[in-house]
Design a protein around this motif. Sequence first.
Motif, PDB file in Angstrom:
ATOM      1  N   SER A  94       0.799  -1.219   0.000  1.00  0.00           N
ATOM      2  CA  SER A  94       0.000   0.000   0.000  1.00  0.00           C
ATOM      3  C   SER A  94       0.836   1.276   0.000  1.00  0.00           C
ATOM      4  O   SER A  94       0.414   2.309  -0.513  1.00  0.00           O
ATOM      5  CB  SER A  94      -0.948  -0.010   1.204  1.00  0.00           C
ATOM      6  OG  SER A  94      -0.196  -0.111   2.414  1.00  0.00           O
ATOM      7  N   GLY A  95       2.034   1.179   0.561  1.00  0.00           N
ATOM      8  CA  GLY A  95       2.839   2.383   0.605  1.00  0.00           C
ATOM      9  C   GLY A  95       3.486   2.730  -0.718  1.00  0.00           C
ATOM     10  O   GLY A  95       3.805   3.896  -0.970  1.00  0.00           O
ATOM     11  N   LYS A  96       3.681   1.747  -1.589  1.00  0.00           N
ATOM     12  CA  LYS A  96       4.429   1.995  -2.827  1.00  0.00           C
ATOM     13  C   LYS A  96       3.598   1.771  -4.090  1.00  0.00           C
ATOM     14  O   LYS A  96       3.698   2.537  -5.047  1.00  0.00           O
ATOM     15  CB  LYS A  96       5.659   1.092  -2.859  1.00  0.00           C
ATOM     16  CG  LYS A  96       6.611   1.399  -4.004  1.00  0.00           C
ATOM     17  CD  LYS A  96       7.899   0.600  -3.890  1.00  0.00           C
ATOM     18  CE  LYS A  96       8.879   0.970  -4.988  1.00  0.00           C
ATOM     19  NZ  LYS A  96      10.141   0.188  -4.906  1.00  0.00           N
ATOM     20  N   TYR A  97       2.813   0.686  -4.121  1.00  0.00           N
ATOM     21  CA  TYR A  97       2.067   0.341  -5.333  1.00  0.00           C
ATOM     22  C   TYR A  97       0.574   0.202  -5.049  1.00  0.00           C
ATOM     23  O   TYR A  97       0.168  -0.219  -3.953  1.00  0.00           O
ATOM     24  CB  TYR A  97       2.570  -0.988  -5.913  1.00  0.00           C
ATOM     25  CG  TYR A  97       4.017  -0.988  -6.330  1.00  0.00           C
ATOM     26  CD1 TYR A  97       4.415  -0.402  -7.524  1.00  0.00           C
ATOM     27  CD2 TYR A  97       4.992  -1.589  -5.527  1.00  0.00           C
ATOM     28  CE1 TYR A  97       5.751  -0.408  -7.905  1.00  0.00           C
ATOM     29  CE2 TYR A  97       6.325  -1.609  -5.906  1.00  0.00           C
ATOM     30  CZ  TYR A  97       6.701  -1.014  -7.092  1.00  0.00           C
ATOM     31  OH  TYR A  97       8.017  -1.020  -7.465  1.00  0.00           O
ATOM     32  N   GLU A  98      -0.187   0.498  -6.057  1.00  0.00           N
ATOM     33  CA  GLU A  98      -1.613   0.201  -6.049  1.00  0.00           C
ATOM     34  C   GLU A  98      -1.877  -0.898  -7.072  1.00  0.00           C
ATOM     35  O   GLU A  98      -1.510  -0.768  -8.239  1.00  0.00           O
ATOM     36  CB  GLU A  98      -2.426   1.451  -6.406  1.00  0.00           C
ATOM     37  CG  GLU A  98      -3.930   1.203  -6.405  1.00  0.00           C
ATOM     38  CD  GLU A  98      -4.733   2.414  -6.815  1.00  0.00           C
ATOM     39  OE1 GLU A  98      -5.970   2.332  -6.841  1.00  0.00           O
ATOM     40  OE2 GLU A  98      -4.110   3.456  -7.138  1.00  0.00           O
ATOM     41  N   ILE A  99      -2.492  -2.007  -6.624  1.00  0.00           N
ATOM     42  CA  ILE A  99      -2.792  -3.132  -7.510  1.00  0.00           C
ATOM     43  C   ILE A  99      -4.199  -2.973  -8.043  1.00  0.00           C
ATOM     44  O   ILE A  99      -5.165  -2.842  -7.271  1.00  0.00           O
ATOM     45  CB  ILE A  99      -2.640  -4.471  -6.759  1.00  0.00           C
ATOM     46  CG1 ILE A  99      -1.266  -4.562  -6.103  1.00  0.00           C
ATOM     47  CG2 ILE A  99      -2.855  -5.630  -7.722  1.00  0.00           C
ATOM     48  CD1 ILE A  99      -0.106  -4.501  -7.060  1.00  0.00           C
ATOM     49  N   LEU A 100      -4.346  -3.034  -9.375  1.00  0.00           N
ATOM     50  CA  LEU A 100      -5.642  -2.810 -10.014  1.00  0.00           C
ATOM     51  C   LEU A 100      -6.185  -4.113 -10.604  1.00  0.00           C
ATOM     52  O   LEU A 100      -6.055  -5.169 -10.012  1.00  0.00           O
ATOM     53  CB  LEU A 100      -5.495  -1.719 -11.078  1.00  0.00           C
ATOM     54  CG  LEU A 100      -4.962  -0.369 -10.555  1.00  0.00           C
ATOM     55  CD1 LEU A 100      -4.761   0.608 -11.685  1.00  0.00           C
ATOM     56  CD2 LEU A 100      -5.916   0.208  -9.497  1.00  0.00           C
ATOM     57  N   SER A 158       1.027 -17.956 -11.952  1.00  0.00           N
ATOM     58  CA  SER A 158       0.735 -16.619 -11.424  1.00  0.00           C
ATOM     59  C   SER A 158      -0.501 -16.002 -12.045  1.00  0.00           C
ATOM     60  O   SER A 158      -0.984 -16.429 -13.099  1.00  0.00           O
ATOM     61  CB  SER A 158       1.934 -15.700 -11.684  1.00  0.00           C
ATOM     62  OG  SER A 158       2.142 -15.557 -13.081  1.00  0.00           O
ATOM     63  N   VAL A 159      -0.980 -14.956 -11.369  1.00  0.00           N
ATOM     64  CA  VAL A 159      -1.967 -14.036 -11.908  1.00  0.00           C
ATOM     65  C   VAL A 159      -1.237 -12.739 -12.218  1.00  0.00           C
ATOM     66  O   VAL A 159      -0.387 -12.290 -11.428  1.00  0.00           O
ATOM     67  CB  VAL A 159      -3.103 -13.782 -10.894  1.00  0.00           C
ATOM     68  CG1 VAL A 159      -4.059 -12.720 -11.417  1.00  0.00           C
ATOM     69  CG2 VAL A 159      -3.852 -15.064 -10.611  1.00  0.00           C
ATOM     70  N   VAL A 160      -1.539 -12.133 -13.350  1.00  0.00           N
ATOM     71  CA  VAL A 160      -0.888 -10.884 -13.742  1.00  0.00           C
ATOM     72  C   VAL A 160      -1.904  -9.750 -13.639  1.00  0.00           C
ATOM     73  O   VAL A 160      -2.998  -9.836 -14.206  1.00  0.00           O
ATOM     74  CB  VAL A 160      -0.326 -10.964 -15.172  1.00  0.00           C
ATOM     75  CG1 VAL A 160       0.417  -9.672 -15.520  1.00  0.00           C
ATOM     76  CG2 VAL A 160       0.604 -12.169 -15.321  1.00  0.00           C
ATOM     77  N   LYS A 161      -1.529  -8.716 -12.893  1.00  0.00           N
ATOM     78  CA  LYS A 161      -2.430  -7.579 -12.709  1.00  0.00           C
ATOM     79  C   LYS A 161      -1.714  -6.278 -13.053  1.00  0.00           C
ATOM     80  O   LYS A 161      -0.484  -6.216 -13.139  1.00  0.00           O
ATOM     81  CB  LYS A 161      -2.937  -7.529 -11.263  1.00  0.00           C
ATOM     82  CG  LYS A 161      -3.865  -8.684 -10.905  1.00  0.00           C
ATOM     83  CD  LYS A 161      -4.515  -8.492  -9.546  1.00  0.00           C
ATOM     84  CE  LYS A 161      -5.507  -9.608  -9.252  1.00  0.00           C
ATOM     85  NZ  LYS A 161      -6.217  -9.390  -7.960  1.00  0.00           N
ATOM     86  N   LEU A 162      -2.535  -5.249 -13.247  1.00  0.00           N
ATOM     87  CA  LEU A 162      -2.008  -3.917 -13.496  1.00  0.00           C
ATOM     88  C   LEU A 162      -1.622  -3.290 -12.155  1.00  0.00           C
ATOM     89  O   LEU A 162      -2.360  -3.390 -11.176  1.00  0.00           O
ATOM     90  CB  LEU A 162      -3.061  -3.065 -14.201  1.00  0.00           C
ATOM     91  CG  LEU A 162      -2.663  -1.652 -14.608  1.00  0.00           C
ATOM     92  CD1 LEU A 162      -1.582  -1.680 -15.674  1.00  0.00           C
ATOM     93  CD2 LEU A 162      -3.885  -0.894 -15.120  1.00  0.00           C
ATOM     94  N   ALA A 163      -0.452  -2.665 -12.119  1.00  0.00           N
ATOM     95  CA  ALA A 163       0.016  -2.005 -10.909  1.00  0.00           C
ATOM     96  C   ALA A 163       0.458  -0.586 -11.230  1.00  0.00           C
ATOM     97  O   ALA A 163       0.957  -0.312 -12.327  1.00  0.00           O
ATOM     98  CB  ALA A 163       1.170  -2.783 -10.285  1.00  0.00           C
TER      99      ALA A 163
END
Length: 625
Positions: free
Chosen positions: A5-11, A20-25
């Motif tokens: 939460s401090g560095k990236y937001e996972i969308l 794996s699952v691949v998500k937008l960050a």
Amino acid sequence: MAELSGKYEILNEIGRGHFSVVKLAVDRHTKETFAVKIIKKKRFWHITKTKQQILQEIEILKQLKHPNITSYKDVIDTPQTLYIFLELATGGELFDKIYDDGAFSESKAREIFEQILFAVDYLHSKGIAHRDLKPENILLDEKGNIKITDFGLARFTGQKALMTSLCGTPEYLAPEVIECGIAQKQGNTNIGYGKAVDMWSLGVILYIMLTGEPPFDNKEKEHLLRQIEGAYFCFEERHSSVPELAKDLITKLLTVDPTLRFTAQQALNHPWILQKRNHSIKKHISSTEYMNNYISEGLIQRFSLDKPIHPSTTKFLDWSCTGVLGIALHNEIYFWNQEYNFSDLPSIDVGGIITSISWCNSSSSTQYMAVATQDNIVTLWDINKAQVINKFTGNENSVGVITWNKSLLSTGSNDGKIINYDVRSKQPISIIHAHPREITKITWSPDCSQLASVSSNLVKIWELNGAKLRNEQTLANNAKSNVLRHHLVVKDLAWCPWNVDLLATAGGEDCKTRIWNTQTGQCILEKDTPLPVQTLQWCKYHKQILTGHLTPNETQLNQWKFKDMSQIRTYSELRPSGEYKTLFMEQNPHNQMIVTSVRDDVLYFWDVFQPRRANPVQFTRSTLF
């Protein structure tokens, strides 16, 4: 995901991988977007091999920096989850572009393929093999430039122990990977492979980009792998827009022997690629470059030998899987490919009059040939070193014919006996009193499960059972017989390359070509011809059969459709009249070239097959092993 939460937001989710699952960050500070691979340790981390594979991928990604490879950005390792942040490519997969648009234009395919080659050349220069190159693992950015991704199966090629597994996607596997997998099932862990496997995959990808179809297609995995092992692919009439230069490059990439397969550097310097940089490049000269004095349709060239074939030699011509022709002349074997001038061929002296030769094509790195001589001895030669490495004894009569199984060497002799040798121990493992008279032909089926032997008008079928041959089935018309029968002497036979239970036989003077189902013993097709059938071959790239015939002054080749044995075309060449009554024919598995001889001092080279595939093949998403 508090730890992020401090560095990236996972969308939102944008894809899924094997682990794996691949998500937008999004980076909260710079607002830069990434693709993040999210790996749940609970599912995979207890599997040592999988854990090592994932950590190896991270290690490889950290070392890569190339405009056509997705770049590594960050990794966050938590007790429950591993996050790998990668460069985001927003243009989608190459697979989707081909699936939606079909075959690419030549210029578009060349532009994309050149970028792929630059990336693979970079990988190989760093000692890395990707091992799973396919359109699904090639992404496009917003400008249409490619980005190679998914290094889950990548390995450092120096780590040989990691380059021996059967992994990857079946349709894109190189033959040596399949060979390695087979060897491992047999307990042989000494066979490995190198980065040349990536170049084979690139040949498949280029074929797909230019045709919209895969070169190797079969729903049955066993048949698919057999197609790949023999490089059985073709270009259809509907693929007429594919330029000859591109076909040439694909052929050089889809070469069975990895030592002869094009490297990335060689591909980058191929004329088809160079056209982008220099439009004045001359049109590529095809394999018929050396032809002169062209006379008949289909005939490429005639070459004269120093002397006629010895009358004791039954098989004097044999092609290797890499396109090298062995020519047995008395006590010497000459070797020719299209790089050699016939006036100065390399040769070896075997020390006795040769009765038969046969290449062993199970090894791609070393060329072995079995040679039978009049002294009843069969020797195994390492052609690269020009020396004998094995000697097989036990034949009381002259050996007239030899054939290879991948693990067995089978000989047929004048007393009707078949001896099967274990190649490693050099010892006979079975002796079969197969026929009451001389065996004139002997050949294994493409999958090495059935052996066919010929004596006079009878063909016998033997099935491999463990390490031995056994008489397995009741075949032919007589329910208590084990033979396929012609009325007169059988001159030749050939196994079908795409259906291992089909066998074609040439009936010689009875003017009949027959196709048999060796499992049922039934003759499923029969063709009467105006002339006696001396020899025959299947077209390995399409469902066709070629039969060879002789007249007093002419060599004639007839091309037939397999489905109904309707005639496609006739090729003929005038020759000097003489006493030679036997026509011999061999097909080059590398490029379909046919060589014929009537046992005199002349070889005729033909290019008669027009490789085609009956129906378009749907281009579909592939899965890993």
